[in-house]
Design an enzyme around this catalytic site. Sequence first.
Site, PDB file in Angstrom:
ATOM      1  N   GLU A 266      -4.077 -28.697  49.414  1.00  6.91           N
ATOM      2  CA  GLU A 266      -3.889 -27.886  48.213  1.00  6.91           C
ATOM      3  C   GLU A 266      -2.463 -28.052  47.677  1.00  6.91           C
ATOM      4  O   GLU A 266      -1.525 -28.246  48.459  1.00  6.91           O
ATOM      5  CB  GLU A 266      -4.084 -26.395  48.519  1.00  6.91           C
ATOM      6  CG  GLU A 266      -5.292 -26.039  49.335  1.00  6.91           C
ATOM      7  CD  GLU A 266      -5.178 -24.651  49.934  1.00  6.91           C
ATOM      8  OE1 GLU A 266      -5.702 -24.439  51.047  1.00  6.91           O
ATOM      9  OE2 GLU A 266      -4.536 -23.778  49.314  1.00  6.91           O
TER      10      GLU A 266
ATOM     11  N   LYS B 111       1.020 -26.518  46.542  1.00  6.70           N
ATOM     12  CA  LYS B 111       1.723 -25.286  46.916  1.00  6.70           C
ATOM     13  C   LYS B 111       2.333 -24.690  45.652  1.00  6.70           C
ATOM     14  O   LYS B 111       3.346 -25.164  45.152  1.00  6.70           O
ATOM     15  CB  LYS B 111       2.801 -25.561  47.959  1.00  6.70           C
ATOM     16  CG  LYS B 111       3.465 -24.293  48.484  1.00  6.70           C
ATOM     17  CD  LYS B 111       4.481 -24.622  49.572  1.00  6.70           C
ATOM     18  CE  LYS B 111       5.093 -23.346  50.142  1.00  6.70           C
ATOM     19  NZ  LYS B 111       5.820 -22.579  49.119  1.00  6.70           N
TER      20      LYS B 111
ATOM     21  N   ASP C  91       4.350 -22.450  43.057  1.00 10.57           N
ATOM     22  CA  ASP C  91       5.689 -21.878  43.101  1.00 10.57           C
ATOM     23  C   ASP C  91       5.702 -20.606  42.272  1.00 10.57           C
ATOM     24  O   ASP C  91       6.150 -20.583  41.126  1.00 10.57           O
ATOM     25  CB  ASP C  91       6.707 -22.889  42.568  1.00 10.57           C
ATOM     26  CG  ASP C  91       8.115 -22.577  43.043  1.00 10.57           C
ATOM     27  OD1 ASP C  91       9.054 -23.215  42.541  1.00 10.57           O
ATOM     28  OD2 ASP C  91       8.276 -21.703  43.915  1.00 10.57           O
TER      29      ASP C  91
ATOM     30  N   TYR D 129      -6.172 -18.873  46.346  1.00 14.84           N
ATOM     31  CA  TYR D 129      -6.050 -19.929  47.351  1.00 14.84           C
ATOM     32  C   TYR D 129      -6.592 -19.534  48.720  1.00 14.84           C
ATOM     33  O   TYR D 129      -6.525 -20.339  49.660  1.00 14.84           O
ATOM     34  CB  TYR D 129      -4.612 -20.427  47.494  1.00 14.84           C
ATOM     35  CG  TYR D 129      -3.588 -19.409  47.970  1.00 14.84           C
ATOM     36  CD1 TYR D 129      -2.489 -19.103  47.188  1.00 14.84           C
ATOM     37  CD2 TYR D 129      -3.688 -18.787  49.205  1.00 14.84           C
ATOM     38  CE1 TYR D 129      -1.523 -18.206  47.605  1.00 14.84           C
ATOM     39  CE2 TYR D 129      -2.735 -17.885  49.642  1.00 14.84           C
ATOM     40  CZ  TYR D 129      -1.660 -17.595  48.839  1.00 14.84           C
ATOM     41  OH  TYR D 129      -0.708 -16.706  49.259  1.00 14.84           O
TER      42      TYR D 129
ATOM     43  N   LYS E 278       6.945 -29.809  52.010  1.00 12.69           N
ATOM     44  CA  LYS E 278       7.739 -29.532  50.821  1.00 12.69           C
ATOM     45  C   LYS E 278       8.168 -30.830  50.143  1.00 12.69           C
ATOM     46  O   LYS E 278       8.388 -31.848  50.805  1.00 12.69           O
ATOM     47  CB  LYS E 278       8.974 -28.713  51.201  1.00 12.69           C
ATOM     48  CG  LYS E 278       8.672 -27.380  51.856  1.00 12.69           C
ATOM     49  CD  LYS E 278       8.028 -26.400  50.897  1.00 12.69           C
ATOM     50  CE  LYS E 278       9.028 -25.836  49.903  1.00 12.69           C
ATOM     51  NZ  LYS E 278      10.009 -24.913  50.501  1.00 12.69           N
TER      52      LYS E 278
ATOM     53  N   CYS F 152      27.408 -35.629  12.180  1.00 11.33           N
ATOM     54  CA  CYS F 152      26.098 -35.735  12.812  1.00 11.33           C
ATOM     55  C   CYS F 152      25.824 -37.186  13.196  1.00 11.33           C
ATOM     56  O   CYS F 152      25.943 -38.086  12.350  1.00 11.33           O
ATOM     57  CB  CYS F 152      25.014 -35.231  11.860  1.00 11.33           C
ATOM     58  SG  CYS F 152      23.327 -35.518  12.427  1.00 11.33           S
TER      59      CYS F 152
ATOM     60  N   CYS G 237      22.737 -38.455  10.698  1.00 11.22           N
ATOM     61  CA  CYS G 237      22.852 -38.629   9.248  1.00 11.22           C
ATOM     62  C   CYS G 237      24.291 -38.678   8.744  1.00 11.22           C
ATOM     63  O   CYS G 237      24.522 -38.955   7.566  1.00 11.22           O
ATOM     64  CB  CYS G 237      22.097 -37.513   8.517  1.00 11.22           C
ATOM     65  SG  CYS G 237      22.873 -35.880   8.657  1.00 11.22           S
TER      66      CYS G 237
ATOM     67  N   CYS H 176      24.170 -29.648  12.751  1.00 11.18           N
ATOM     68  CA  CYS H 176      24.333 -30.544  11.613  1.00 11.18           C
ATOM     69  C   CYS H 176      24.050 -29.756  10.341  1.00 11.18           C
ATOM     70  O   CYS H 176      23.072 -29.011  10.269  1.00 11.18           O
ATOM     71  CB  CYS H 176      23.356 -31.717  11.745  1.00 11.18           C
ATOM     72  SG  CYS H 176      23.096 -32.644  10.222  1.00 11.18           S
TER      73      CYS H 176
ATOM     74  N   CYS I 217      18.923 -34.933   6.849  1.00 13.67           N
ATOM     75  CA  CYS I 217      19.017 -35.404   8.231  1.00 13.67           C
ATOM     76  C   CYS I 217      17.644 -35.807   8.745  1.00 13.67           C
ATOM     77  O   CYS I 217      16.695 -35.011   8.711  1.00 13.67           O
ATOM     78  CB  CYS I 217      19.609 -34.319   9.127  1.00 13.67           C
ATOM     79  SG  CYS I 217      19.829 -34.854  10.841  1.00 13.67           S
TER      80      CYS I 217
END
Length: 706
Positions: free
Chosen positions: A118, A120, A122, A230, A319, A411, A414, A429, A435
Amino acid sequence: MAAQSTPQAARERAAELARVLAEHSRAYYIEAEPTVSDAEYDRLFRELEQLESDYPALATADSPTQRVGAPPVDDFPSVDHATPMLSLANCFDDEELAEFDRRAREGVGVDELAYCAEPKFDGTALNLRYEAGVLVRATTRGDGVTGEDITANARTIRNLPLRLTAENPPDFVEIRGEVVLPRSRFEELNERLEADGQKAFVNPRNAAAGSLRQLDSRITATRPLVFMGYGIGRVDGASLTDSLYGQLQQLADWGFIISPYIDRVTGLAGCTDYYQAMAERRAELDIEIDGCVFKVDDGPSRDELGFVARAPRWAIARKFPAEETTTTLNSVEFQVGRTGALTPVAKLEPVFVGGVTVSNASLHNMDEVARKDIRIGDRVVVRRAGDVIPEVKEVAERGQNTQAIELPEACPVCGSAVERIEGEAIARCTGGLVCAAQRREALKHFASRTALDIEGLGDRQIEAFVAEGLLHSPADIFALKAHRDALLEREGYGEKSVANLLGSIEAAKDTTLERFIFALGIREVGQTMARDLARHFGSLEALQHEAKAYHQRLADVWEQHPDNKAARDRAMAAEGLQAVPGVGARVAQCIADFFTEPRNVEVIEELIAAGVHWPTVDTETTPQPLSGQTVVLTGSLESLTREEAGERLEALGARVTSSVSKKTDYVVAGERAGSKRDKAEKLGVTVLDEAGLLALLEQHRAAVAD
């Protein structure tokens, strides 16, 4: 190293590790504000495990190695789990995984085992208790034996079944799973929190943990949480297959979402192949995972293997590699986003981190660069934390002959001027209309219904025309008639559709000054602000003249008071642009920056030359009953739309805005009104329901008629 320490040194080190790990655990599980990376926590934990292995007397009952997670806080009632929610042993390389497989095989006396494999997740673990198929309680993991009752919060998770989808559900069953926040919704949540003046979350994992532990379940209900099942704990009144893989399919049958990547693999080779496949797929997943879990699949083998104090002998978490590493910062490039924001991007010596090779990483903004004192040539720590985009966390080692990172004056896309408003972390910008990085969004806004309202020129058409080189600036829209033959050759365009599009473009030339100002897409200038600017100045020429004058005065004031913001604010307040209702220093500078950028002025001149025009605005207005009053509309209305309500309020002189402040006079709260109503009540602003709004409109309409 620990084995060579004296007993006294070992006791002192173990005590220090226990204290530090307890602090980090509380920060992670209870306060949802991690103080160290996962890799650092795992390193400290393994050091303590090794010390206790070398000196068993150090393994006291209150050691972090004897617990799972953190103890419950007092904010929620404590509840015992029917069966303990044990943690999993971790391994970090192929050798440790092979050692686990060897011990498991030898423990049951077989040559090969099948494993349930499976991802894991987080997130944060949750234990659900169902009686006769109905959810009666939800608890956090807590210390593995006792958790916190957060049933009201769990009920707000949209994909969590309140009743099992089973004709004959178990009399009693515990469902285990992980509450997560998808990556696709994480940025949206943080933007919403920051807009409300709240602290953003560090990553999706902490967003899930913090959301689930809100004392007010109404707050949890606003968070896009997901529950991923799970496992199954205690079950009464039903028989389950011994296979863990089969039990997961049972969860799906009962209405739970399970990972589509769950598999049943054979032997160590199967585990290794699965791990490699998930490591490669990890970056594309919408739900964060930090490894893979392998559990002996058949029940009799699990029973024979049993448990150690902290974890089952029949399961292990492999892990992923630590998501932090060091490399050299070779150079910095500045990317320009769709709103003109310039983001410094680190160009790195390629390094493998978190399962992928990284050569670019975000530096966020120039404030972060200065705070971390990052320079080109440094050895830096690169982290993949919570999202796919890596970031430079900090300087690991000062390089030789380093070079400061400097914000460009023009920029890079542009060539327009780059401006940074005082108090803002982001530089932008100013070439909004020309732009290329901002072009698509600027054109979409210009043609939208609330701007010039060009029917037939929607987002899809604009993207296609930009890609084909037909549109470079808003002025090019009015030159599309010269490309009539090219339009007729495009798929889906016939004589009628082309004629309708060109007719709509021609009609859009006849507009109003407030629509034109809004269509320009000036940062911080919405519809209400555009209307106020049009009414105050009466002409575009007057607005442009004041913008240029304001820009010059601001430069002079900066020269006079370079280190005194308060003095600058006093010198600029309530005159020129800031004399317009609702225009403060920040908005005024955005307007001044826009109209003093030569490329923007050039496009405006081209639009006027193409025939875009508007009637003269009468700045001599008769005071209205609601003149000077500010109204915010929130929620839905039955008798009229919010747009209609806004128009009727504006006809009586009111300013209709979108944000609530102490200066707001009324908040009209319709059905499903949310945080704006709450904020109004907190600030003491008058709140009207729909009936109150209608009474207000009728009262002042009658007064005007009289």
